[in-house]
Design a protein around this motif. Structure first.
Motif, PDB file in Angstrom:
ATOM      1  N   HIS A 334       0.816  -1.223   0.000  1.00  0.00           N
ATOM      2  CA  HIS A 334       0.000   0.000   0.000  1.00  0.00           C
ATOM      3  C   HIS A 334       0.847   1.270   0.000  1.00  0.00           C
ATOM      4  O   HIS A 334       0.455   2.281  -0.592  1.00  0.00           O
ATOM      5  CB  HIS A 334      -1.010  -0.024   1.155  1.00  0.00           C
ATOM      6  CG  HIS A 334      -2.211  -0.857   0.817  1.00  0.00           C
ATOM      7  ND1 HIS A 334      -3.259  -0.378   0.062  1.00  0.00           N
ATOM      8  CD2 HIS A 334      -2.503  -2.149   1.088  1.00  0.00           C
ATOM      9  CE1 HIS A 334      -4.152  -1.338  -0.123  1.00  0.00           C
ATOM     10  NE2 HIS A 334      -3.722  -2.423   0.490  1.00  0.00           N
ATOM     11  N   LYS A 335       2.035   1.210   0.623  1.00  0.00           N
ATOM     12  CA  LYS A 335       2.921   2.379   0.559  1.00  0.00           C
ATOM     13  C   LYS A 335       3.425   2.587  -0.871  1.00  0.00           C
ATOM     14  O   LYS A 335       3.540   3.721  -1.341  1.00  0.00           O
ATOM     15  CB  LYS A 335       4.082   2.226   1.539  1.00  0.00           C
ATOM     16  CG  LYS A 335       3.633   2.418   2.986  1.00  0.00           C
ATOM     17  CD  LYS A 335       4.811   2.400   3.957  1.00  0.00           C
ATOM     18  CE  LYS A 335       4.341   2.864   5.337  1.00  0.00           C
ATOM     19  NZ  LYS A 335       5.443   3.035   6.284  1.00  0.00           N
ATOM     20  N   ALA A 336       3.688   1.467  -1.565  1.00  0.00           N
ATOM     21  CA  ALA A 336       4.111   1.560  -2.973  1.00  0.00           C
ATOM     22  C   ALA A 336       2.990   2.153  -3.820  1.00  0.00           C
ATOM     23  O   ALA A 336       3.224   2.979  -4.705  1.00  0.00           O
ATOM     24  CB  ALA A 336       4.501   0.175  -3.501  1.00  0.00           C
ATOM     25  N   HIS A 337       1.763   1.755  -3.519  1.00  0.00           N
ATOM     26  CA  HIS A 337       0.610   2.275  -4.269  1.00  0.00           C
ATOM     27  C   HIS A 337       0.455   3.780  -4.057  1.00  0.00           C
ATOM     28  O   HIS A 337       0.247   4.540  -5.010  1.00  0.00           O
ATOM     29  CB  HIS A 337      -0.671   1.543  -3.840  1.00  0.00           C
ATOM     30  CG  HIS A 337      -1.889   2.031  -4.549  1.00  0.00           C
ATOM     31  ND1 HIS A 337      -2.934   2.647  -3.889  1.00  0.00           N
ATOM     32  CD2 HIS A 337      -2.225   2.040  -5.860  1.00  0.00           C
ATOM     33  CE1 HIS A 337      -3.859   2.995  -4.771  1.00  0.00           C
ATOM     34  NE2 HIS A 337      -3.462   2.630  -5.962  1.00  0.00           N
ATOM     35  N   ILE A 338       0.612   4.211  -2.808  1.00  0.00           N
ATOM     36  CA  ILE A 338       0.521   5.640  -2.495  1.00  0.00           C
ATOM     37  C   ILE A 338       1.614   6.423  -3.229  1.00  0.00           C
ATOM     38  O   ILE A 338       1.402   7.529  -3.705  1.00  0.00           O
ATOM     39  CB  ILE A 338       0.616   5.873  -0.958  1.00  0.00           C
ATOM     40  CG1 ILE A 338      -0.641   5.317  -0.274  1.00  0.00           C
ATOM     41  CG2 ILE A 338       0.797   7.352  -0.626  1.00  0.00           C
ATOM     42  CD1 ILE A 338      -0.489   5.137   1.230  1.00  0.00           C
ATOM     43  N   ALA A 339       2.791   5.772  -3.368  1.00  0.00           N
ATOM     44  CA  ALA A 339       3.933   6.433  -4.022  1.00  0.00           C
ATOM     45  C   ALA A 339       3.833   6.397  -5.552  1.00  0.00           C
ATOM     46  O   ALA A 339       4.715   6.907  -6.249  1.00  0.00           O
ATOM     47  CB  ALA A 339       5.240   5.778  -3.566  1.00  0.00           C
ATOM     48  N   GLY A 340       2.774   5.769  -6.079  1.00  0.00           N
ATOM     49  CA  GLY A 340       2.580   5.757  -7.532  1.00  0.00           C
ATOM     50  C   GLY A 340       3.396   4.714  -8.272  1.00  0.00           C
ATOM     51  O   GLY A 340       3.695   4.865  -9.461  1.00  0.00           O
ATOM     52  N   ALA A 341       3.775   3.621  -7.590  1.00  0.00           N
ATOM     53  CA  ALA A 341       4.589   2.570  -8.219  1.00  0.00           C
ATOM     54  C   ALA A 341       3.770   1.762  -9.230  1.00  0.00           C
ATOM     55  O   ALA A 341       2.541   1.857  -9.277  1.00  0.00           O
ATOM     56  CB  ALA A 341       5.143   1.644  -7.140  1.00  0.00           C
ATOM     57  N   ASP A 342       4.462   0.949 -10.026  1.00  0.00           N
ATOM     58  CA  ASP A 342       3.823   0.008 -10.954  1.00  0.00           C
ATOM     59  C   ASP A 342       3.313  -1.169 -10.124  1.00  0.00           C
ATOM     60  O   ASP A 342       4.086  -2.003  -9.658  1.00  0.00           O
ATOM     61  CB  ASP A 342       4.866  -0.457 -11.984  1.00  0.00           C
ATOM     62  CG  ASP A 342       4.338  -1.552 -12.912  1.00  0.00           C
ATOM     63  OD1 ASP A 342       3.316  -2.200 -12.571  1.00  0.00           O
ATOM     64  OD2 ASP A 342       4.958  -1.777 -13.962  1.00  0.00           O
ATOM     65  N   MET A 343       1.996  -1.239  -9.916  1.00  0.00           N
ATOM     66  CA  MET A 343       1.460  -2.211  -8.957  1.00  0.00           C
ATOM     67  C   MET A 343       1.361  -3.622  -9.522  1.00  0.00           C
ATOM     68  O   MET A 343       1.332  -4.584  -8.774  1.00  0.00           O
ATOM     69  CB  MET A 343       0.115  -1.736  -8.401  1.00  0.00           C
ATOM     70  CG  MET A 343       0.227  -0.451  -7.584  1.00  0.00           C
ATOM     71  SD  MET A 343       1.670  -0.381  -6.461  1.00  0.00           S
ATOM     72  CE  MET A 343       1.262  -1.642  -5.258  1.00  0.00           C
ATOM     73  N   GLN A 344       1.321  -3.752 -10.845  1.00  0.00           N
ATOM     74  CA  GLN A 344       1.406  -5.110 -11.383  1.00  0.00           C
ATOM     75  C   GLN A 344       2.790  -5.693 -11.080  1.00  0.00           C
ATOM     76  O   GLN A 344       2.912  -6.845 -10.636  1.00  0.00           O
ATOM     77  CB  GLN A 344       1.160  -5.126 -12.899  1.00  0.00           C
ATOM     78  CG  GLN A 344       1.123  -6.555 -13.436  1.00  0.00           C
ATOM     79  CD  GLN A 344       0.975  -6.623 -14.935  1.00  0.00           C
ATOM     80  OE1 GLN A 344       1.973  -6.693 -15.660  1.00  0.00           O
ATOM     81  NE2 GLN A 344      -0.263  -6.594 -15.416  1.00  0.00           N
TER      82      GLN A 344
END
Length: 358
Positions: A334-344
């Motif tokens: 979820h921290k990666a998602h907040i940071a705008g990472a490639d979630m796939q």
């Protein structure tokens, strides 16, 4: 037995419920192993959804359809000729089932009937895993884990709908796909029963971890209704690995595995809600906290755990990530998602990490 990635290369897999939380993780896992995946489901149940955030449809054939629509389902099976079916499409929420019992039964019971009925008209299918729930058992609120041969029941519409789905599956297996007549029909049918799954990308309403993550992200303290309630929590990849292993066994060895299977966490990972919140808020950091909210809430089973001895001894399935590790991975996701990472990429990375863990 470790899951055999090579087995899945080129396999035609039809997955119902592929737009949901569990379905999205399983779709990505199957894609990563080279399976030809066809999904059949309603639009994603939440916004945001893992299905969209991780661009799940990119590597598969995604068909939007209702499991209650028998004619559409039959058309999809006829066109894509799957070899393996994993049936996960469901109305999955207990509290929602109190509000919408008819929808819950029509989806979870008649949806299962429709999938099994379609099987009768499709010659390509060799193996089907019908995913039900640990809540399909008649809950005695006792301290022991439930075994696969315990009585089926269900207090609320959701739980009883999953009990019904088990009975429907058994009836179809006995009537049309009996293990003793496997040589004539060639189809092996099993059910998979798992408990509360957690993982990155779950935005369902009225679920502990998503509610907690939502509140933390907004900088609010988390409000909890049953802090003492014990739940057999596990990372979503744990039962999914069980379904994949079971599907492979059904495909390769057939009737010997055509029965019900429990996939749950180890006993020492059945933790009360307050332990989970303490660990989740600690793993997140940044001053995250939670508080108890009393009040009147619909009946929820207080204690439920599974005995998974059979899956461990006969499928050689085992859990890999302890609960604390699962909570850490959720925070990372979820921290990666907040940071705008490639979630796939993040999902595939976590799947890879899970595969090599022991």
């Amino acid at each position: 037995m470790e899951m055999n990635r090579k087995f899945w290369v080129g396999k035609r897999v039809l997955l119902t419920g592929h737009t949901g939380f569990k379905g999205s993780w399983l779709s990505l896992w199957l894609q990563s192993m080279g399976a030809k995946v066809v999904g059949y489901a309603l639009n994603p149940p939440t916004n945001p959804s893992l299905f969209e955030v991780a661009n799940v449809s990119q590597g598969m054939t995604s068909i939007i359809g209702d499991i209650r629509d028998l004619a559409h389902l039959q058309k999809v099976f006829a066109e894509h000729q799957p070899e393996i079916v994993i049936h996960m499409a469901a109305q999955p929420l207990v509290r929602y089932s109190y509000l919408e019992p008819v929808e819950t039964y029509s989806t979870n019971v008649m949806g299962t009937v429709n999938v099994l009925e379609t099987l009768r008209q499709t010659n390509s299918v060799k193996a089907i895993v019908n995913v039900t729930s640990d809540k399909c058992y008649e809950n005695r609120e006792w301290a022991w884990g439930y075994r696969e041969n315990e009585a089926i029941g269900g207090f609320d519409p959701y739980s009883s709908s999953k009990g019904c789905a088990e009975l429907v599956t058994a009836a179809y297996r006995n009537s049309y796909f009996h293990p003793e007549k496997y040589q004539t029909h060639g189809v092996a049918i099993a059910t998979g029963r798992a408990g509360n799954v957690i993982g990155g990308g779950d935005w369902a309403e009225d679920r502990l971890i998503p509610d907690t993550v939502r509140a933390i992200v907004k900088g609010q303290p988390v409000s909890i209704r049953n802090p003492d309630s014990i739940r057999p929590w596990q990372h979503v990849l744990e039962p999914l690995s069980g379904y994949l292993l079971l599907a492979q066994k059904l495909y390769e060895e057939g009737p010997e595995f055509a029965e019900a299977w429990n996939f749950g966490p180890n006993d020492d990972d059945a933790m009360p809600v307050d332990w989970i919140l303490d660990n989740l808020t600690k793993a997140w950091g940044e001053g995250a906290s939670w508080k108890f909210n009393g009040g009147d809430h619909p009946h929820e089973a207080y204690y439920l755990k599974l005995d998974c001895s059979k899956a461990k001894s006969r499928l050689h399935w085992q859990t890999k990530w302890r609960l604390a590790k699962a909570l850490e991975e959720i925070c990372i996701w979820h921290k990666a998602h907040i940071a705008g990472a490639d979630m796939q990429a993040m999902c595939l990375h976590q799947i890879k990490q899970y595969e090599v863990a022991n």
